[in-house]
Design an enzyme around this catalytic site. Structure first.
Site, PDB file in Angstrom:
ATOM      1  N   ASN A   9       0.869  -1.173   0.000  1.00 26.48           N
ATOM      2  CA  ASN A   9       0.000   0.000   0.000  1.00 26.48           C
ATOM      3  C   ASN A   9       0.909   1.227   0.000  1.00 26.48           C
ATOM      4  O   ASN A   9       1.495   1.558   1.026  1.00 26.48           O
ATOM      5  CB  ASN A   9      -0.883  -0.038   1.259  1.00 26.48           C
ATOM      6  CG  ASN A   9      -1.714   1.226   1.420  1.00 26.48           C
ATOM      7  OD1 ASN A   9      -1.775   2.062   0.514  1.00 26.48           O
ATOM      8  ND2 ASN A   9      -2.353   1.357   2.573  1.00 26.48           N
ATOM      9  N   TRP A  10       1.009   1.844  -1.158  1.00 25.54           N
ATOM     10  CA  TRP A  10       1.935   2.979  -1.276  1.00 25.54           C
ATOM     11  C   TRP A  10       1.370   4.251  -0.634  1.00 25.54           C
ATOM     12  O   TRP A  10       2.080   5.246  -0.532  1.00 25.54           O
ATOM     13  CB  TRP A  10       2.265   3.252  -2.750  1.00 25.54           C
ATOM     14  CG  TRP A  10       2.985   2.133  -3.450  1.00 25.54           C
ATOM     15  CD1 TRP A  10       3.359   0.919  -2.906  1.00 25.54           C
ATOM     16  CD2 TRP A  10       3.426   2.114  -4.810  1.00 25.54           C
ATOM     17  NE1 TRP A  10       3.993   0.158  -3.854  1.00 25.54           N
ATOM     18  CE2 TRP A  10       4.053   0.866  -5.031  1.00 25.54           C
ATOM     19  CE3 TRP A  10       3.350   3.025  -5.868  1.00 25.54           C
ATOM     20  CZ2 TRP A  10       4.596   0.510  -6.274  1.00 25.54           C
ATOM     21  CZ3 TRP A  10       3.885   2.671  -7.099  1.00 25.54           C
ATOM     22  CH2 TRP A  10       4.510   1.434  -7.294  1.00 25.54           C
ATOM     23  N   LYS A  11       0.089   4.240  -0.288  1.00 22.43           N
ATOM     24  CA  LYS A  11      -0.573   5.417   0.293  1.00 22.43           C
ATOM     25  C   LYS A  11      -0.356   6.634  -0.636  1.00 22.43           C
ATOM     26  O   LYS A  11      -0.300   6.464  -1.854  1.00 22.43           O
ATOM     27  CB  LYS A  11      -0.084   5.649   1.727  1.00 22.43           C
ATOM     28  CG  LYS A  11      -0.222   4.363   2.570  1.00 22.43           C
ATOM     29  CD  LYS A  11      -0.023   4.557   4.031  1.00 22.43           C
ATOM     30  CE  LYS A  11      -0.157   3.199   4.727  1.00 22.43           C
ATOM     31  NZ  LYS A  11      -0.082   3.303   6.184  1.00 22.43           N
ATOM     32  N   HIS A  95      -9.344   0.752   5.030  1.00 24.82           N
ATOM     33  CA  HIS A  95      -8.051   0.960   5.684  1.00 24.82           C
ATOM     34  C   HIS A  95      -8.242   1.907   6.879  1.00 24.82           C
ATOM     35  O   HIS A  95      -9.093   2.797   6.832  1.00 24.82           O
ATOM     36  CB  HIS A  95      -7.054   1.552   4.684  1.00 24.82           C
ATOM     37  CG  HIS A  95      -5.674   1.626   5.247  1.00 24.82           C
ATOM     38  ND1 HIS A  95      -5.256   2.672   6.040  1.00 24.82           N
ATOM     39  CD2 HIS A  95      -4.632   0.758   5.182  1.00 24.82           C
ATOM     40  CE1 HIS A  95      -4.005   2.442   6.424  1.00 24.82           C
ATOM     41  NE2 HIS A  95      -3.613   1.287   5.915  1.00 24.82           N
ATOM     42  N   GLU A  97      -6.731   4.415   7.836  1.00 19.92           N
ATOM     43  CA  GLU A  97      -6.665   5.850   7.528  1.00 19.92           C
ATOM     44  C   GLU A  97      -7.984   6.332   6.907  1.00 19.92           C
ATOM     45  O   GLU A  97      -8.406   7.465   7.130  1.00 19.92           O
ATOM     46  CB  GLU A  97      -5.452   6.131   6.624  1.00 19.92           C
ATOM     47  CG  GLU A  97      -4.162   6.027   7.435  1.00 19.92           C
ATOM     48  CD  GLU A  97      -2.988   5.421   6.709  1.00 19.92           C
ATOM     49  OE1 GLU A  97      -2.923   5.487   5.470  1.00 19.92           O
ATOM     50  OE2 GLU A  97      -2.101   4.862   7.406  1.00 19.92           O
ATOM     51  N   GLU A 167      -5.126  -5.094  10.737  1.00 20.54           N
ATOM     52  CA  GLU A 167      -4.115  -4.055  10.921  1.00 20.54           C
ATOM     53  C   GLU A 167      -4.394  -3.306  12.224  1.00 20.54           C
ATOM     54  O   GLU A 167      -5.220  -2.388  12.246  1.00 20.54           O
ATOM     55  CB  GLU A 167      -4.152  -3.070   9.755  1.00 20.54           C
ATOM     56  CG  GLU A 167      -3.877  -3.715   8.415  1.00 20.54           C
ATOM     57  CD  GLU A 167      -3.337  -2.719   7.408  1.00 20.54           C
ATOM     58  OE1 GLU A 167      -2.243  -2.955   6.910  1.00 20.54           O
ATOM     59  OE2 GLU A 167      -3.989  -1.689   7.169  1.00 20.54           O
ATOM     60  N   GLY A 173       2.568   2.299  10.665  1.00 22.94           N
ATOM     61  CA  GLY A 173       3.471   3.436  10.478  1.00 22.94           C
ATOM     62  C   GLY A 173       4.199   3.855  11.739  1.00 22.94           C
ATOM     63  O   GLY A 173       4.813   4.924  11.782  1.00 22.94           O
ATOM     64  N   SER A 213       3.656  -2.111  10.291  1.00 23.81           N
ATOM     65  CA  SER A 213       5.114  -2.153  10.492  1.00 23.81           C
ATOM     66  C   SER A 213       5.758  -3.485  10.110  1.00 23.81           C
ATOM     67  O   SER A 213       6.705  -3.929  10.755  1.00 23.81           O
ATOM     68  CB  SER A 213       5.465  -1.760  11.935  1.00 23.81           C
ATOM     69  OG  SER A 213       5.026  -0.432  12.200  1.00 23.81           O
ATOM     70  N   GLY A 234       2.966  -1.082   4.251  1.00 27.07           N
ATOM     71  CA  GLY A 234       2.993   0.341   3.925  1.00 27.07           C
ATOM     72  C   GLY A 234       4.407   0.795   3.628  1.00 27.07           C
ATOM     73  O   GLY A 234       4.930   0.612   2.526  1.00 27.07           O
ATOM     74  N   GLY A 235       5.068   1.360   4.630  1.00 31.31           N
ATOM     75  CA  GLY A 235       6.392   1.961   4.455  1.00 31.31           C
ATOM     76  C   GLY A 235       7.404   1.076   3.738  1.00 31.31           C
ATOM     77  O   GLY A 235       8.118   1.538   2.843  1.00 31.31           O
TER      78      GLY A 235
HETATM   79  P1  PGA Z   1       3.026   0.293   7.602  1.00 25.33           P
HETATM   80  O1  PGA Z   1       1.533   0.469   7.014  1.00 25.33           O
HETATM   81  O2  PGA Z   1       3.562  -0.988   7.023  1.00 25.33           O
HETATM   82  O3  PGA Z   1       3.758   1.519   7.142  1.00 25.33           O
HETATM   83  O4  PGA Z   1       2.894   0.215   9.094  1.00 25.33           O
HETATM   84  C1  PGA Z   1       0.693  -0.647   6.893  1.00 25.33           C
HETATM   85  C2  PGA Z   1      -0.625  -0.241   6.288  1.00 25.33           C
HETATM   86  O5  PGA Z   1      -1.114   0.854   6.585  1.00 25.33           O
HETATM   87  O6  PGA Z   1      -1.212  -1.006   5.494  1.00 25.33           O
END
Ligand code: PGA
Length: 250
Positions: A9-11, A95, A97, A167, A173, A213, A234-235
């Protein structure tokens, strides 16, 4: 057996050129006999370019959101059919967010799940508790409530095609990864919820990713848990090396 599924997930990150280079780097690094299902979910604006860059590599492409209506006067929104039209296979829905920054409710997410299914996209439906919910012992209830609300009206056959992602919000994050035991406990509970809502055959088929993470150095241990079937990253999905390192751990 459930096929492991690693999705990035590149956000709201990357430029067009960076995204193309990233997907090309991942494609180059994937073993020819890779048994893991792999997908990237770039910003909507770059989906077309990333679908083209992924070409005939095994990398699938997904979006990070949709609107539930098929078409019409919905300024700024994108429909499931539009994603399908440009070659997307997946869409991340619910998600944390979207739930917590943009205030999306499980009932809104549920409409999006039905729209995605109707268009032939695979929804990756996220659930997860806040830190205070975990600390007050509400994790199982929150996750079950999000599951029932987000997946209302979904048939058993449809459910088998859906991917869930657990999640924990406090792990996204933050660098604070859930321990393999903490994650496995929630995944096992979630599979019991699926069994109660549907049946054991459906529960055995549904893949549940862990997200929060995930990094190359913790992926293998998380992914070795019996009920963890993949990762939503994510990251660490923003660099080909680290994303490939996670895939190697699956
Ligand atoms: P993260 O994000 O790996 O940066 O913690 C995960 C996600 O939001 O899917």
């Amino acid at each position: 057996m459930r096929r492991p599924f690693i999705a990035g997930n590149w956000k709201m990150n990357s430029t067009r050129a960076e995204g193309i280079a990233l997907v090309e780097g991942i494609a180059k690094g994937l073993a020819a006999d890779c048994s893991v299902e792999v997908a990237v979910c770039p910003p909507a604006l770059y989906l077309d370019a990333i679908v083209a860059a992924a070409g005939d590599s095994p990398i699938g492409v997904g979006a990070q959101n949709i609107y539930f209506e098929a078409s019409g006067a919905f300024t700024g929104e994108i429909s499931a059919a539009m994603l399908k039209d440009i070659g997307c296979q997946y869409v991340i829905l619910g998600h944390s967010e979207r739930r917590h920054v943009f205030g999306e409710s499980s009932s809104l997410i549920n409409k999006k799940v039905h729209a995605a299914l109707a268009a032939g996209l695979v929804p990756i439906v996220c659930v997860g508790e806040l830190l205070e919910e975990r600390e007050t012992g509400k994790t199982a209830d929150v996750v079950a409530e999000q599951f029932y609300g987000s997946l209302a009206g979904v048939s058993a056959e449809q459910m088998e095609s859906i991917v869930l992602a657990y999640e924990p919000v406090w792990a996204i994050g933050t660098g604070k990864v859930a321990t393999p035991e903490q994650a496995e406990a929630v995944h096992a509970d979630l599979r019991k919820v699926i069994e109660a809502r549907y049946n054991s055959a459906v529960a055995e088929k549904v893949r549940i990713q862990y997200g929060g993470s995930v990094k190359p150095d913790n992926a293998a241990e998380l992914l070795s848990q019996p009920n963890i079937d993949g990762a939503l990253v994510g990251g660490a999905a923003l660099k080909a090396d680290s994303f490939l390192g996670i895939i190697a751990g699956a």
